[in-house]
Design an enzyme around this catalytic site. Structure first.
Site, mmCIF file in Angstrom:
data_model
loop_
_atom_site.group_PDB
_atom_site.id
_atom_site.type_symbol
_atom_site.label_atom_id
_atom_site.label_comp_id
_atom_site.label_asym_id
_atom_site.label_seq_id
_atom_site.Cartn_x
_atom_site.Cartn_y
_atom_site.Cartn_z
ATOM 1 C CD GLU A 66 33.689 41.503 47.805
ATOM 2 O OE1 GLU A 66 34.768 41.657 48.357
ATOM 3 O OE2 GLU A 66 33.422 40.506 47.098
ATOM 4 C CD GLU B 228 36.390 35.933 43.336
ATOM 5 O OE1 GLU B 228 36.831 35.220 44.251
ATOM 6 O OE2 GLU B 228 36.857 37.065 43.072
ATOM 7 C CG ASN C 130 37.805 36.129 50.212
ATOM 8 O OD1 ASN C 130 38.277 35.001 50.376
ATOM 9 N ND2 ASN C 130 36.924 36.412 49.257
ATOM 10 C CG HIS D 99 33.073 36.151 47.166
ATOM 11 N ND1 HIS D 99 33.562 36.198 45.878
ATOM 12 C CD2 HIS D 99 33.723 37.122 47.860
ATOM 13 C CE1 HIS D 99 34.473 37.158 45.813
ATOM 14 N NE2 HIS D 99 34.593 37.731 46.995
HETATM 15 P P1 13P Z 1 40.176 42.516 45.858
HETATM 16 O O1 13P Z 1 40.362 43.257 47.163
HETATM 17 O O2 13P Z 1 41.355 41.730 45.457
HETATM 18 O O3 13P Z 1 39.633 43.412 44.769
HETATM 19 O O4 13P Z 1 39.036 41.395 46.127
HETATM 20 C C1 13P Z 1 37.871 41.758 46.763
HETATM 21 C C2 13P Z 1 37.155 40.521 47.143
HETATM 22 O O5 13P Z 1 36.640 39.795 46.300
HETATM 23 C C3 13P Z 1 37.092 40.192 48.572
HETATM 24 O O6 13P Z 1 36.095 39.254 48.835
#
Ligand code: 13P
Length: 258
Positions: free
Chosen positions: A173, A105, A16, A103
């Protein structure tokens, strides 16, 4: 049961790129370095999710099937009156086979389980594999985060019947493990979470279907922890953020898993 889009015999490693890099030139450099890396494509399915703008150009000039493409999000409708959005049809026409849905975010800017459920349905309609992202912001001592995970799974899959769920991938996650300055989750704790997630899936879809659904882990994955997270955490793959923008590190992750 219908043939699955992603075979459980392989590991699914998803990059990603988020809102990176700043230019197509840089994106091409990262991609060109990565495509030269050696890894066993019989054991690993590698998916790159660059920003929309770069995906089309990268996919256009890439002939091999060793690396697949994904989008980081997609709209839940194919409505021509959706300014700024990208449809599943556009994804399909851009060689996209996977889409990240929900996700953290995007959840942080207001995406609800209801919208996520619609997006998953839309992806399945276009024969694109949705990667449903779930995960708690923090770990409450009273275990409340488990209820949140349960709710995310049940509500996000509410529109997806038994007959269609086999093409969904789940990515766990935990938000507290994502991003700069964070550490990945402990692999034994991850194993407990995969068991918990599987239990919820069994209650929704029965054992046979639930045990076949791939579960990925994401959050501060790097070349040093990737193998342990997969082996001890008993996951079917990884969702990689920062480390996927460094082709050498990402290449090492793929090599170590080969
Ligand atoms: P990082 O691997 O930078 O912690 O991010 C994880 C992520 O949000 C992948 O979707």
């Amino acid at each position: 049961m219908k043939k699955r889009a992603f075979p459980k015999t392989k590991k699914l490693i998803v990059a990603n790129w988020k809102m990176n890099p700043e230019s197509f030139k840089e994106a091409k450099k990262i991609f060109d370095l990565l495509r030269k890396k050696k890894f066993n494509a019989n054991k690993i399915v590698t998916v790159i999710c660059p920003p929309y703008l770069f995906e089309n150009e990268l996919a256009k000039s890439y002939r091999s099937n060793k690396i697949k493409f994904g989008f980081q999000d997609v709209h839940f409708e194919n409505d021509e009156k959706s300014t700024g959005e990208i449809s599943t049809e556009m994804a399909k026409n851009s060689k996209v086979e996977y889409v990240l849905v929900g996700h953290s975010e995007r959840r942080q800017i207001g995406e609800t389980n209801e919208v996520i459920s619609k997006k998953i349905k839309k992806c399945l309609d276009e024969k694109i594999t949705p990667i449903l992202c779930i995960g708690e912001d923090e770990r409450h001592e009273n275990g409340d985060y488990l209820n949140l995970i349960k709710e995310q799974i049940i509500e996000s899959l509410s529109d997806i019947p038994k007959t269609r769920v086999h093409d969904v991938v789940i990515a766990y996650e935990p938000v507290w493990a994502v991003g700069k300055g964070k550490n990945s989750m402990d692999s034994h704790e991850l194993h407990q979470m995969t068991i918990f997630i599987k239990k919820i899936l069994v209650s929704l879809y029965g054992k046979k279907i639930a045990m076949e659904l791939p579960i990925l882990y994401g959050g501060s994955v790097d070349a040093d922890n990737a193998l342990e997270l997969i082996k001890q955490g008993q996951v079917d793959g990884l969702l990689v953020g920062r480390s996927s923008l460094n082709s050498h590190v990402f290449g090492d992750i793929l090599k170590n898993l080969s």
